[in-house]
Design a protein around this motif. Sequence first.
Motif, PDB file in Angstrom:
ATOM      1  N   VAL A  57     -26.518  13.505  11.579  1.00  0.00           N
ATOM      2  CA  VAL A  57     -25.106  12.791  11.199  1.00  0.00           C
ATOM      3  C   VAL A  57     -24.353  13.860  10.266  1.00  0.00           C
ATOM      4  O   VAL A  57     -25.226  14.619   9.394  1.00  0.00           O
ATOM      5  N   SER A  59     -21.152  13.190   9.085  1.00  0.00           N
ATOM      6  CA  SER A  59     -20.414  12.301   8.113  1.00  0.00           C
ATOM      7  C   SER A  59     -21.366  11.693   7.226  1.00  0.00           C
ATOM      8  O   SER A  59     -22.704  11.496   7.294  1.00  0.00           O
ATOM      9  N   THR A  61     -21.735   8.138   5.412  1.00  0.00           N
ATOM     10  CA  THR A  61     -21.342   6.777   5.566  1.00  0.00           C
ATOM     11  C   THR A  61     -22.604   5.976   4.727  1.00  0.00           C
ATOM     12  O   THR A  61     -23.689   6.648   4.757  1.00  0.00           O
ATOM     13  N   LEU A  64     -25.081   5.332   7.432  1.00  0.00           N
ATOM     14  CA  LEU A  64     -25.896   6.594   7.831  1.00  0.00           C
ATOM     15  C   LEU A  64     -25.574   7.905   6.983  1.00  0.00           C
ATOM     16  O   LEU A  64     -24.657   8.258   7.053  1.00  0.00           O
ATOM     17  N   SER A  80     -23.292   0.442  18.090  1.00  0.00           N
ATOM     18  CA  SER A  80     -23.397  -0.106  16.853  1.00  0.00           C
ATOM     19  C   SER A  80     -24.720  -1.246  16.825  1.00  0.00           C
ATOM     20  O   SER A  80     -25.011  -1.854  15.762  1.00  0.00           O
ATOM     21  N   LEU A  88     -25.639   3.749  15.856  1.00  0.00           N
ATOM     22  CA  LEU A  88     -24.639   4.371  14.923  1.00  0.00           C
ATOM     23  C   LEU A  88     -23.853   3.168  14.225  1.00  0.00           C
ATOM     24  O   LEU A  88     -23.023   2.798  14.640  1.00  0.00           O
ATOM     25  N   CYS A  90     -21.723   2.270  12.110  1.00  0.00           N
ATOM     26  CA  CYS A  90     -20.415   2.871  11.528  1.00  0.00           C
ATOM     27  C   CYS A  90     -19.404   1.871  11.628  1.00  0.00           C
ATOM     28  O   CYS A  90     -19.373   1.330  12.711  1.00  0.00           O
ATOM     29  N   ALA A 147     -18.171   7.720  12.509  1.00  0.00           N
ATOM     30  CA  ALA A 147     -19.337   8.595  12.505  1.00  0.00           C
ATOM     31  C   ALA A 147     -19.100   9.893  13.141  1.00  0.00           C
ATOM     32  O   ALA A 147     -18.489   9.962  14.367  1.00  0.00           O
TER      33      ALA A 147
END
Length: 189
Positions: A57, A59, A61, A64, A80, A88, A90, A147
């Motif tokens: 990962v 990014s 967030t 995550l 998701s 993921l 996000c 993401a």
Amino acid sequence: MPEGWLEMAALGLRYLYALLGVLIVVTAFIWLFRDRRATHALVRNLPDAGLIGRMVVESDTEQLPRGTEIDVPWEGVIGSTRTADVYLPCEGVRGRHLDFFFHEGEGLEVIPRRGLTCVVDGVEYSPAGRPRSGIMGEGSLLRVGDAEVRLYIFAGLNMPREARMSDDALAAPGTERPQKAERGREHGR
């Protein structure tokens, strides 16, 4: 010698051969069961069995954090929901957002589901647009919703030299990677 002796010996040998045949079949099934159990134990002890690499990962967030590693199988779904092969959780990532398939010698093909998009190394892909699917090589950056994940493919897989990670993909996490168009202008191209 008694007259029926050969007849009795032939009858006895017939049952002996039938018993040997059953014994051979039972022994074969025992070997099969042991081999299967040993194979399952081996696969269970190998951490990367059935995987082509990992996504890291990029990014940051809440769901995550940056640097989280996600195992990537040969094929599956990115989404998701917890049933997705690559999970993921996000904003902007649907339950079953895109499908992916690994092609030997090419890379990981990502195909967005109907009405959804993804971005691979700055190029947007959607089922309605051209191109419909993208190929991710070593070090490729995938953006799905909020993401951003980078793909790292295991070294033992058959990948072309061009798809291997570039020098700027090896930069330390947290450093920004310049866009390809900007790099061309910097060098006077």
